[in-house]
Design an enzyme around this catalytic site. Structure first.
Site, PDB file in Angstrom:
ATOM      1  N   VAL A   1       7.098  -2.121   2.907  1.00  0.00           N
ATOM      2  CA  VAL A   1       7.925  -1.495   1.872  1.00  0.00           C
ATOM      3  C   VAL A   1       9.030  -0.660   2.524  1.00  0.00           C
ATOM      4  CG1 VAL A   1       7.869   0.321   0.110  1.00  0.00           C
ATOM      5  CG2 VAL A   1       6.191  -1.544   0.031  1.00  0.00           C
TER       6      VAL A   1
ATOM      7  N   GLN B   1       1.085   3.617   2.101  1.00  0.00           N
ATOM      8  CA  GLN B   1       1.702   3.798   3.425  1.00  0.00           C
ATOM      9  C   GLN B   1       2.181   2.465   4.013  1.00  0.00           C
ATOM     10  OE1 GLN B   1       2.685   6.343   5.194  1.00  0.00           O
ATOM     11  NE2 GLN B   1       2.010   7.878   3.719  1.00  0.00           N
ATOM     12  N   SER B   2       2.657   1.568   3.162  1.00  0.00           N
ATOM     13  CA  SER B   2       3.117   0.254   3.636  1.00  0.00           C
ATOM     14  C   SER B   2       4.340   0.349   4.549  1.00  0.00           C
ATOM     15  CB  SER B   2       3.479  -0.603   2.420  1.00  0.00           C
ATOM     16  OG  SER B   2       4.202  -1.747   2.828  1.00  0.00           O
ATOM     17  N   ASN B   3       4.241  -0.344   5.684  1.00  0.00           N
ATOM     18  CA  ASN B   3       5.410  -0.466   6.569  1.00  0.00           C
ATOM     19  C   ASN B   3       6.389  -1.504   6.043  1.00  0.00           C
ATOM     20  OD1 ASN B   3       4.396   1.282   8.778  1.00  0.00           O
ATOM     21  ND2 ASN B   3       2.782  -0.272   8.823  1.00  0.00           N
TER      22      ASN B   3
ATOM     23  N   ALA C   1       0.851  -1.195   0.000  1.00  0.00           N
ATOM     24  CA  ALA C   1       0.000   0.000   0.000  1.00  0.00           C
ATOM     25  C   ALA C   1       0.888   1.247   0.000  1.00  0.00           C
ATOM     26  CB  ALA C   1      -0.888  -0.015   1.237  1.00  0.00           C
TER      27      ALA C   1
END
Ligand code: PLP
Length: 344
Positions: free
Chosen positions: A87, A83-85, A81
């Site tokens: 990534v 706001q992926s953590n 996403a």
């Protein structure tokens, strides 16, 4: 709790690099316990795994990066996403191990405001020098993975050796291994005098954390209930995913699966209004954690899981272990909601 026969031997043979600051603390939450007025609450601080603001994904990446390094990859390719953590954590892990990152950000949440697009994890992705690609669909795991393959093909054509961290089911659940290891860490901490617990509550998304932890606890003979708080799918679909995840871990480790269907407990009570969006119980949990414990939890994952843990604690006299899986950078992308400001 009686335990500790050791983890399946195959685990130690799989490539792994050291990224996380371990063990993370396991400690009481006196003020939240007092507030809920129910069962004692204790917390596993996996927000404190260290690298680039920590979180659960750092434990998981120890195994992905282990394989990437063993394959002599020079570039990580990952999707998530906006706001992926995962990534953000992957970029940090790649940088630590000397790999570049190409990351694909999917439109999973219907938001276009300035902070969501640029602050929080996205700011950190840019700061850490990743190349960012956009993907228009947030609900097409297979399509997102196909596009990762296309990015990897371009990288190969340019002479690089990419390592893809896939999103869709059907790939070796290396991330879950990080939580099989975490189960042993938790049990050892309790044996060494950390607060014990009678049940566990943890966020359940891709299922690597929930599935791995459940597998590890059961393998080690610990039969406490583990409730996964759904953050992306309803309980029925998540149940299939966790069942599959634990079976894949058993295959990978070449052992029988110690997890039975009855072990899979899920709550989707805190999922609404949907992935990446917080309901009132989640917002209340975020605020209470901050004001009573100085503890930061996020609107996407750990606020929902904490709302679930507080709900459990209010209904039982058993001690509830809440696993804090991180995600705090996303707070900055949700500044308007959290500070009660209008969207820009
Ligand atoms: C902060 C945080 N907590 C929990 C989860 C869920 O973990 P899993 O995907 O292993 O189920 C995620 C997933 O991205 C996360 O970023």
């Amino acid at each position: 709790m009686t335990i500790a026969t050791g983890l399946p031997p195959r685990l130690a043979e799989l490539p792994r690099v050291s990224l996380a600051h371990l063990p993370t603390p396991l400690e009481p939450m006196h003020n939240l316990t007092h507030h809920t007025g129910g069962a004692p609450m204790v917390i596993k601080r996996d927000d404190c795994t260290g690298l680039a603001m920590g979180g659960n994904k750092i434990r998981q990446l120890e195994f992905y990066l282990g394989e990437a390094v063993a394959q002599r990859a020079d570039t990580l390719v990952i999707t998530g996403a906006v706001q992926s953590n995962f990534v953000r954590s992957a970029i940090a892990a790649g940088n630590r191990m000397g790999l570049q990152s190409h990351v694909q950000l999917e439109r999973r949440v219907d938001r276009d405001d300035e902070l969501y697009r640029n602050s929080g994890n996205v700011l950190l992705n840019r700061l850490m020098g990743a190349t960012i690609h956009a993907y228009p669909d947030g609900e097409d795991e297979a399509g997102a993975d196909r596009n990762l393959e296309a990015i990897a093909a371009d990288l190969r054509a340019d002479g690089h050796t990419p390592y893809i961290i896939h999103l869709s089911p059907g790939h070796a659940p290396l991330g879950a291994l990080g939580y099989v290891v975490a189960a042993e860490e938790i049990i050892q901490q309790v044996e060494a005098g950390a607060p014990g617990f009678d049940e566990v509550v943890v966020a359940s998304g891709s299922g690597h954390t929930h599935g791995g932890l459940l597998f590890g606890l059961r393998w080690l003979g610990c039969d406490v209930p583990v409730t996964g708080v759904c953050v992306r799918r309803d309980a029925a679909s998540q149940r299939e995913r966790i069942l599959a995840r634990t079976a894949e871990v058993a295959d990978l480790l070449d052992v029988d699966n110690p997890v039975t269907p009855a072990d899979i407990v899920l709550s989707d009570e805190f999922l609404a209004p949907g992935y990446g969006l917080a309901g009132s119980a989640t917002n209340e949990a975020i605020s209470l954690a901050a004001c009573l414990e100085g503890l930061l939890v996020d609107p996407v994952y750990t606020g929902k899981a904490l709302a679930g843990a507080m709900d459990r604690a209010s209904k039982t006299t058993d001690t509830v272990l809440y696993v804090h899986t991180g995600g705090t950078p996303a707070l900055f992308a949700y500044q308007h909601e959290l500070a009660g400001e209008p969207d820009s």
